[in-house]
Structures are given as C-alpha cells and as structure tokens.
Design a protein around this motif. Sequence first.
Motif, PDB file in Angstrom:
ATOM      1  N   ASP A   1       1.011  -1.211   0.016  1.00  0.00           N
ATOM      2  CA  ASP A   1       0.042  -0.148   0.088  1.00  0.00           C
ATOM      3  C   ASP A   1       0.874   1.159  -0.055  1.00  0.00           C
ATOM      4  O   ASP A   1       1.925   1.146   0.214  1.00  0.00           O
ATOM      5  CB  ASP A   1      -1.114   0.009   1.252  1.00  0.00           C
ATOM      6  CG  ASP A   1      -2.023   0.798   0.964  1.00  0.00           C
ATOM      7  OD1 ASP A   1      -2.273   1.305  -0.076  1.00  0.00           O
ATOM      8  OD2 ASP A   1      -3.075   1.070   1.807  1.00  0.00           O
ATOM      9  N   PHE A   2       0.366   2.323  -0.301  1.00  0.00           N
ATOM     10  CA  PHE A   2       0.996   3.611  -0.859  1.00  0.00           C
ATOM     11  C   PHE A   2       1.035   4.627   0.706  1.00  0.00           C
ATOM     12  O   PHE A   2      -0.193   4.758   1.245  1.00  0.00           O
ATOM     13  CB  PHE A   2       0.486   4.420  -1.876  1.00  0.00           C
ATOM     14  CG  PHE A   2       0.626   3.591  -3.122  1.00  0.00           C
ATOM     15  CD1 PHE A   2       1.935   3.576  -3.898  1.00  0.00           C
ATOM     16  CD2 PHE A   2      -0.478   2.758  -3.602  1.00  0.00           C
ATOM     17  CE1 PHE A   2       2.059   3.024  -5.032  1.00  0.00           C
ATOM     18  CE2 PHE A   2      -0.287   1.916  -4.747  1.00  0.00           C
ATOM     19  CZ  PHE A   2       0.944   1.926  -5.464  1.00  0.00           C
ATOM     20  N   LEU A   3       2.172   5.073   1.104  1.00  0.00           N
ATOM     21  CA  LEU A   3       2.132   5.977   1.849  1.00  0.00           C
ATOM     22  C   LEU A   3       1.909   7.469   1.671  1.00  0.00           C
ATOM     23  O   LEU A   3       2.343   7.841   0.487  1.00  0.00           O
ATOM     24  CB  LEU A   3       3.594   6.034   2.822  1.00  0.00           C
ATOM     25  CG  LEU A   3       3.403   4.904   3.709  1.00  0.00           C
ATOM     26  CD1 LEU A   3       5.044   4.858   4.444  1.00  0.00           C
ATOM     27  CD2 LEU A   3       2.480   4.790   4.963  1.00  0.00           C
ATOM     28  N   PRO A   4       1.517   8.277   2.097  1.00  0.00           N
ATOM     29  CA  PRO A   4       1.245   9.895   1.479  1.00  0.00           C
ATOM     30  C   PRO A   4       2.446  10.535   0.982  1.00  0.00           C
ATOM     31  O   PRO A   4       2.416  11.028   0.238  1.00  0.00           O
ATOM     32  CB  PRO A   4       0.851  10.550   2.460  1.00  0.00           C
ATOM     33  CG  PRO A   4       0.306   9.558   3.706  1.00  0.00           C
ATOM     34  CD  PRO A   4       1.035   8.266   3.652  1.00  0.00           C
ATOM     35  N   ASP A   5       3.611   9.942   1.579  1.00  0.00           N
ATOM     36  CA  ASP A   5       4.891  10.680   0.955  1.00  0.00           C
ATOM     37  C   ASP A   5       5.515  10.015  -0.322  1.00  0.00           C
ATOM     38  O   ASP A   5       6.435  10.367  -0.655  1.00  0.00           O
ATOM     39  CB  ASP A   5       6.088  10.840   2.073  1.00  0.00           C
ATOM     40  CG  ASP A   5       6.529   9.084   2.421  1.00  0.00           C
ATOM     41  OD1 ASP A   5       5.992   8.141   1.994  1.00  0.00           O
ATOM     42  OD2 ASP A   5       7.532   9.068   3.287  1.00  0.00           O
ATOM     43  N   GLY A   6       4.835   8.944  -0.570  1.00  0.00           N
ATOM     44  CA  GLY A   6       5.031   8.377  -2.252  1.00  0.00           C
ATOM     45  C   GLY A   6       5.697   7.117  -1.874  1.00  0.00           C
ATOM     46  O   GLY A   6       5.972   6.094  -2.678  1.00  0.00           O
TER      47      GLY A   6
END
Length: 359
Positions: free
Chosen positions: A41-46
């Motif tokens: 899954d993706f974190l907000p910082d990329g």
Amino acid sequence: MISLLIFGLIGAAAGQSLDSSQGSLRIERIADGLDIPWGFDFLPDGSVVVTERGGRLLLLKNGRIEQIKGSPKVMDQGQGGLLDVLVPRDFLHTRRIYLSYSKRVDRGSATAVATAKLSEQNNILKGLRDIFIAAPAAESGRHFGSRLVEGQDASIFVSLGDRGDRQSAQSLASHQGSILRLNPDGSSPSSNPFAKQTGVQPEIWSYGHRNPQGLTFDADGELWSVEHGARGGDEVNLIKKGANYGWPIISYGRHYSGLKIGEGTEKPGLKQPEHYWDPSIAPSNLMVYSGKMWPEWRGDIFVGSLKFGYIARLSGRPLREVEQIAGEQTGRIRDLREAPDGSIWFASETDGAIYRLSR
C-alpha cells in the motif's frame, strides 16, 4: 538487522512494454529481490509498504528497500504468513497502519488483524496489538483470506477463507468463510447485519465465501470481492450487507476429485456472482480503476491471476472478462493496486518483484 536491497524507478524492465487495448503500456520494475510479496500500500509521501509472506514488513523509498522493525510474529504455514497491509486515510494524523497475518492459536492458527503506529522515520512499528483474531482456530494451512480495505466511514473490512472446512462458511457462529466489518479499534459496529443476534459472530458482514483474497471499493462505495473456487468457479462478487454467497451449497466449479459441489449453480436466497471463471485463474487481489491515466478504463475491474500470470480486465453489465494483459513480467500476480498518479502497480511472486504500468 535491516536488509537493504537496491531498486530504481527505472529498473531492468525499463524500455519494455505490454500490449493492451490502450496501446503499449510502459512497464518498469520498481523493486526486486522480494520473498513472496503478498500485499502493498502507498504512504502519503510516495513510499510503499510491502509485506512478505514469510514475515518481513518492508519500506520502498528513495532507491532502497528497508525492513520495518516490529512486525508481528507470524505462523508461516502453508498459505499463511504476513498477508495484507492497509494504510488508512487518516494516516497523516494517526501514523496508524493495519496488518493481517496468520497467528498461532493453541494447536492451530487463525487470521488476525493487528494495528500499530509507524514511526516518523517509517522504520519501526510502535504499540503493535491485535484488534481481531478469527474464531475458531484451525489446524489447516489453507484459506486464510485475507484482504483489508477501509470503508467510507473508516470501518475496516476483512476477507476470510473457510480454512478448508467447507461447511463453516455457512455457519454464522464461525468467522470462517466470511467478510467482516470492524470498527477501527477492532470492535463490532452495532449496524452490522447480525450484531443483535445471539450465537453469531457479530463482525460478519457477508458469508458463504470459499477463499476471498481480493477486496476493494468502487467509486460509488460498492464493495467488491474476488474469491477462489475449487476446480473452476472463481468468482467476482458484489458484496451486500448480510448476504449469503452460497459456498459450498452452490458453485460453478467442481471438487478437485471431479465430483459435483453442493446442489448446483443456483438456489433461491443465495447470491449469484457477477462473473465467474471456469477453468479457474486463481485470482489474487482486484481493483476498480479510476480512469486517471487511461480514461477509457474508468470503472473497469482488474484482477490478478496467480495460475495463468496475467491481469484480467472486466467490464460491462453483465460483467465479463474483456482483456488479458500479460508478458514475461506478470508471472504469479499476488497483489495489484492503482497508485495515486493513476498508474497500475502489481506484485509478482514469480520473480519477487513489484512493477509499475504507465503510459
């Protein structure tokens, strides 16, 4: 010890492409050297959080893969291990993530959901605790599920397999063979369909599932699942509150022995799949595409195939498979997701890699 592997946004697959109905899709190898990547899954910082079934939780960022310390101790048995990871929408405020995994319980194992806070450096899980453990436990190493997805109200949906005990999928006293809805703290919402009944597991949202390993919401807030059949009968289902999806009473497949399953393919009161495959493709995760990079695919469903090594695109009403996207990189696709920029990422067990498809 932290394991470091080198990867690049333009890896060995750069310059290669896969054919599709929208022309050539550029394929890039984002990371390799992974040991059975199961979910990401993706974190907000990329950056990207990745699970390996053997138990490691990894972070992909800035050209490196770093191990995140503090992941749960898993029972690495059969199809079990460290399974899915979910980064909820409020991550920037809470730093909390969710993990599903197979946990040793008594003489057997059960699918568990745990939560923890990810440190500011994204390298340590803090305060790890189980918020849910499926009951009953089972000795089988099969059919753990187990995808995690966040609802519009921040509830957590969890898919659970029947653990090889077919009849348990029809029992509301068992979590097995069901899709669950939990509050963020693991408690059962009072609005769940069976919450006020006695002798049932109140977390159950739907039941009669064999082994759902894919779960997602579409743009309209509808919940979709994909699950493994036996010999044939893999299903894409539109999940409705309190519904019974029929396993093992009805199925479009047969037992591995060749014998008929249950009472046939349909029965009043039991939900029909939106689509099924025969022969089985062994589906993993699924996603409903937003159309951000390829507008023509808006609303289409993409499903990874473990058996035949392709990405299935499904469209239309009735829903049907309209395209197979495949190449030497697709292999056994365990997970696939749409990235924030509209590109499509997938994890391949075959070469232990994560790939990105783009224009």
